[in-house]
Design a protein around this motif. Structure first.
Motif, PDB file in Angstrom:
ATOM      1  N   PHE A  31      62.965  73.409  91.994  1.00  0.00           N
ATOM      2  CA  PHE A  31      62.332  74.647  91.563  1.00  0.00           C
ATOM      3  C   PHE A  31      60.861  74.348  91.318  1.00  0.00           C
ATOM      4  O   PHE A  31      60.480  73.194  91.131  1.00  0.00           O
ATOM      5  N   LYS A  32      60.052  75.380  91.291  1.00  0.00           N
ATOM      6  CA  LYS A  32      58.621  75.176  91.095  1.00  0.00           C
ATOM      7  C   LYS A  32      58.346  74.454  89.771  1.00  0.00           C
ATOM      8  O   LYS A  32      57.570  73.502  89.726  1.00  0.00           O
ATOM      9  N   SER A  33      58.985  74.887  88.707  1.00  0.00           N
ATOM     10  CA  SER A  33      58.739  74.277  87.391  1.00  0.00           C
ATOM     11  C   SER A  33      59.187  72.818  87.364  1.00  0.00           C
ATOM     12  O   SER A  33      58.528  71.974  86.743  1.00  0.00           O
ATOM     13  N   ASP A  34      60.288  72.498  88.032  1.00  0.00           N
ATOM     14  CA  ASP A  34      60.760  71.117  88.070  1.00  0.00           C
ATOM     15  C   ASP A  34      59.802  70.228  88.856  1.00  0.00           C
ATOM     16  O   ASP A  34      59.472  69.122  88.435  1.00  0.00           O
ATOM     17  N   TYR A  35      59.359  70.716  90.011  1.00  0.00           N
ATOM     18  CA  TYR A  35      58.453  69.945  90.857  1.00  0.00           C
ATOM     19  C   TYR A  35      57.140  69.674  90.134  1.00  0.00           C
ATOM     20  O   TYR A  35      56.672  68.533  90.070  1.00  0.00           O
TER      21      TYR A  35
END
Length: 147
Positions: A31-35
């Motif tokens: 996900f964007k936040s994880d990356y």
């Protein structure tokens, strides 16, 4: 029978998979936040180490001056200045890192969307070839599978 459009599409897919796709396809699971968060953690440690090295170099450069004034130095003020400098340096660099990884993530997602679109297009070509040139092959597919 070879279909020229299918060969061109497969060549584009293979080229992407061998070049950019090698690094980008595994990133599709994030996900964007994880990356961004994962990269910001690494950036935090890199920034901290870089700042510590800069402070060590400045101390080494000014070691003569520091030794001469060792008894009159205000260590509390020096520590406070170093800490404030670290916080400012950290915030600015983390902001830059956040923006850089955000742009990189958006770019990777765009490439993956194009890649997935080409895969779907290739799948439709195969289905059209397998079930005939009608409106997508659904009717023929249902007859073929006994539905």
């Amino acid at each position: 029978m070879l279909n020229r459009d299918k060969v061109i599409l497969m060549t584009k897919l293979a080229t992407y998979e061998q070049k950019e796709g090698r690094k980008e396809i595994p990133l599709s699971k994030y996900f964007k936040s994880d990356y961004i968060g994962l990269h910001l953690i690494g950036s935090f440690f890199a920034i901290t180490i870089a700042y510590a090295l800069v402070v060590a170099l400045v101390i080494a450069y000014k070691s003569d001056e520091l030794m001469k004034n060792l008894t009159s130095l205000n260590f509390f003020k020096m520590g406070k200045d170093i800490l404030i400098g670290y916080v400012v340096f950290l915030v600015l660099n983390m902001l830059i890192a956040y923006l850089a990884y955000l742009v990189k993530f958006v770019k990777i997602r765009k490439h993956l969307k194009e890649y997935n679109g080409r895969l779907k297009q290739l799948r439709r070509m195969y289905e059209k070839e397998k079930y005939g040139d009608d409106d997508g092959g659904e009717d023929n597919a249902n007859e073929h599978f006994g539905a």
